[in-house]
Write an enzyme that holds these catalytic residues in place. Sequence first.
Site, PDB file in Angstrom:
ATOM      1  N   ASP A  19       0.595  -1.542   0.059  1.00  0.00           N
ATOM      2  CA  ASP A  19       0.315   0.151  -0.226  1.00  0.00           C
ATOM      3  C   ASP A  19       0.743   1.093  -0.388  1.00  0.00           C
ATOM      4  O   ASP A  19       1.482   1.377   0.735  1.00  0.00           O
ATOM      5  CB  ASP A  19      -0.733  -0.502   1.165  1.00  0.00           C
ATOM      6  CG  ASP A  19      -1.843  -1.460   1.098  1.00  0.00           C
ATOM      7  OD1 ASP A  19      -0.836  -2.517   0.746  1.00  0.00           O
ATOM      8  OD2 ASP A  19      -2.538  -1.437   1.498  1.00  0.00           O
ATOM      9  N   HIS A  21      -0.491   4.535  -0.592  1.00  0.00           N
ATOM     10  CA  HIS A  21      -0.478   5.814   0.157  1.00  0.00           C
ATOM     11  C   HIS A  21      -0.037   7.083   0.027  1.00  0.00           C
ATOM     12  O   HIS A  21       0.052   7.905   0.772  1.00  0.00           O
ATOM     13  CB  HIS A  21      -1.210   5.656   1.505  1.00  0.00           C
ATOM     14  CG  HIS A  21      -3.069   4.867   2.221  1.00  0.00           C
ATOM     15  ND1 HIS A  21      -3.282   4.662   2.271  1.00  0.00           N
ATOM     16  CD2 HIS A  21      -2.437   3.138   2.775  1.00  0.00           C
ATOM     17  CE1 HIS A  21      -4.194   4.381   1.823  1.00  0.00           C
ATOM     18  NE2 HIS A  21      -3.789   2.825   2.022  1.00  0.00           N
ATOM     19  N   ASP A  48      -4.932   0.892  -2.758  1.00  0.00           N
ATOM     20  CA  ASP A  48      -4.270   1.757  -1.361  1.00  0.00           C
ATOM     21  C   ASP A  48      -3.786   2.336  -2.461  1.00  0.00           C
ATOM     22  O   ASP A  48      -2.030   3.182  -1.415  1.00  0.00           O
ATOM     23  CB  ASP A  48      -4.939   1.226  -0.331  1.00  0.00           C
ATOM     24  CG  ASP A  48      -5.754   1.020  -0.152  1.00  0.00           C
ATOM     25  OD1 ASP A  48      -6.878   1.512  -0.913  1.00  0.00           O
ATOM     26  OD2 ASP A  48      -5.792   1.081   1.551  1.00  0.00           O
ATOM     27  N   ASN A  74      -9.858  -0.006  -0.891  1.00  0.00           N
ATOM     28  CA  ASN A  74     -10.873   0.784  -0.392  1.00  0.00           C
ATOM     29  C   ASN A  74     -10.700   2.067  -0.327  1.00  0.00           C
ATOM     30  O   ASN A  74     -11.869   2.693  -0.987  1.00  0.00           O
ATOM     31  CB  ASN A  74     -11.207   0.289   1.299  1.00  0.00           C
ATOM     32  CG  ASN A  74      -9.897  -0.111   2.231  1.00  0.00           C
ATOM     33  OD1 ASN A  74      -8.646  -0.074   1.202  1.00  0.00           O
ATOM     34  ND2 ASN A  74     -10.197   0.395   3.040  1.00  0.00           N
ATOM     35  N   HIS A  75      -9.173   2.624  -0.890  1.00  0.00           N
ATOM     36  CA  HIS A  75      -8.928   4.116  -0.437  1.00  0.00           C
ATOM     37  C   HIS A  75      -9.676   4.405  -1.902  1.00  0.00           C
ATOM     38  O   HIS A  75     -10.015   5.683  -2.476  1.00  0.00           O
ATOM     39  CB  HIS A  75      -8.224   4.018   0.097  1.00  0.00           C
ATOM     40  CG  HIS A  75      -7.647   4.516   2.124  1.00  0.00           C
ATOM     41  ND1 HIS A  75      -7.793   4.856   2.465  1.00  0.00           N
ATOM     42  CD2 HIS A  75      -7.394   3.392   2.180  1.00  0.00           C
ATOM     43  CE1 HIS A  75      -8.145   4.957   3.446  1.00  0.00           C
ATOM     44  NE2 HIS A  75      -7.202   3.488   3.383  1.00  0.00           N
ATOM     45  N   HIS A 189      -3.581  -3.838   2.371  1.00  0.00           N
ATOM     46  CA  HIS A 189      -5.092  -3.389   3.409  1.00  0.00           C
ATOM     47  C   HIS A 189      -4.821  -3.094   4.820  1.00  0.00           C
ATOM     48  O   HIS A 189      -4.985  -2.408   5.597  1.00  0.00           O
ATOM     49  CB  HIS A 189      -5.959  -4.181   3.227  1.00  0.00           C
ATOM     50  CG  HIS A 189      -7.617  -3.911   4.282  1.00  0.00           C
ATOM     51  ND1 HIS A 189      -7.800  -2.243   3.482  1.00  0.00           N
ATOM     52  CD2 HIS A 189      -8.334  -4.218   4.737  1.00  0.00           C
ATOM     53  CE1 HIS A 189      -9.222  -2.306   4.092  1.00  0.00           C
ATOM     54  NE2 HIS A 189      -8.956  -3.538   4.855  1.00  0.00           N
TER      55      HIS A 189
HETATM   56 MN   LIG Z   1      -6.801  -0.779   2.676  1.00  0.00          MN
END
Ligand SMILES: [Mn+2]
Length: 249
Positions: A19, A21, A48, A74-75, A189
């Site tokens: 991830d 981010h 993500d 999910n982001h 995640h």
């Molecule tokens: Mn996630």
Amino acid sequence: MLIKKLPRNTQGRDWAVGDVHGCFAQLSRLLKIVAFDPARDRLLSVGDLVDRGPDSPMVTEWLAQPWFYAVRGNHEQMALDAMRNPLEDQERHLRNGGRWLAELSPAELDACAAALSRLPLALEVEVEGGKIGVLHADCPGNDWTALAARLEAGDLDEQDRDVLLWSRERARNGGAGTVAGIDLVLAGHTPQPDAVLYDNVMHLDTGAVYGGKLTLFCPLDFVEVSLPSGFDHLARFELHELDASLARR
Ligand SMILES: [Mn+2]
């Protein structure tokens, strides 16, 4: 398409990243460290890519690269929901690190929405001697073949979609049974101190945006390369040098 299938890369190496981010500068550095060759190598992402970190707006540019393949996390889903339905979904995205969307121009927003909406929920990648799956959280029902069929038909139900994008069960329990129909699954995640294999699911989220590290993983030979978060290890080094030179005076 909800699933994208990639043929074997016979020219170069496939890497996967946990991830991101918004920590794209860190990702760039890691790719330099492993001498990533965009002409031959491919980079797979477990999703993500955005939210919380400093460079989320760069996601559109990264997703435009022909060697970069990502699944939807999910982001990305929260960002898409916020763009499509601000009245209902913007607040939740903001609470989850989504402030960067407000800084995009209308044209940038359109490009970003288009790029995120093209992201599949899973990747299936042929590798030497087998195939690997890439998804964000976990494989519903531990059955890759069934998941792939449902994604191809476009009839994933809400419950399975939740498992794919949100489940933390396997990561929290340290296992949840082998995923059938696939040799290895790459997931993200749930941040872990180090990349870790539970059953045949390799968890690659090592908490880059939470002061952990960003991890690159080569599934072919299980090589992991991680870069600690923040560039302050460099800044700290410089400060340390400065302190030392001041102390000598
Ligand atoms: Mn996630």
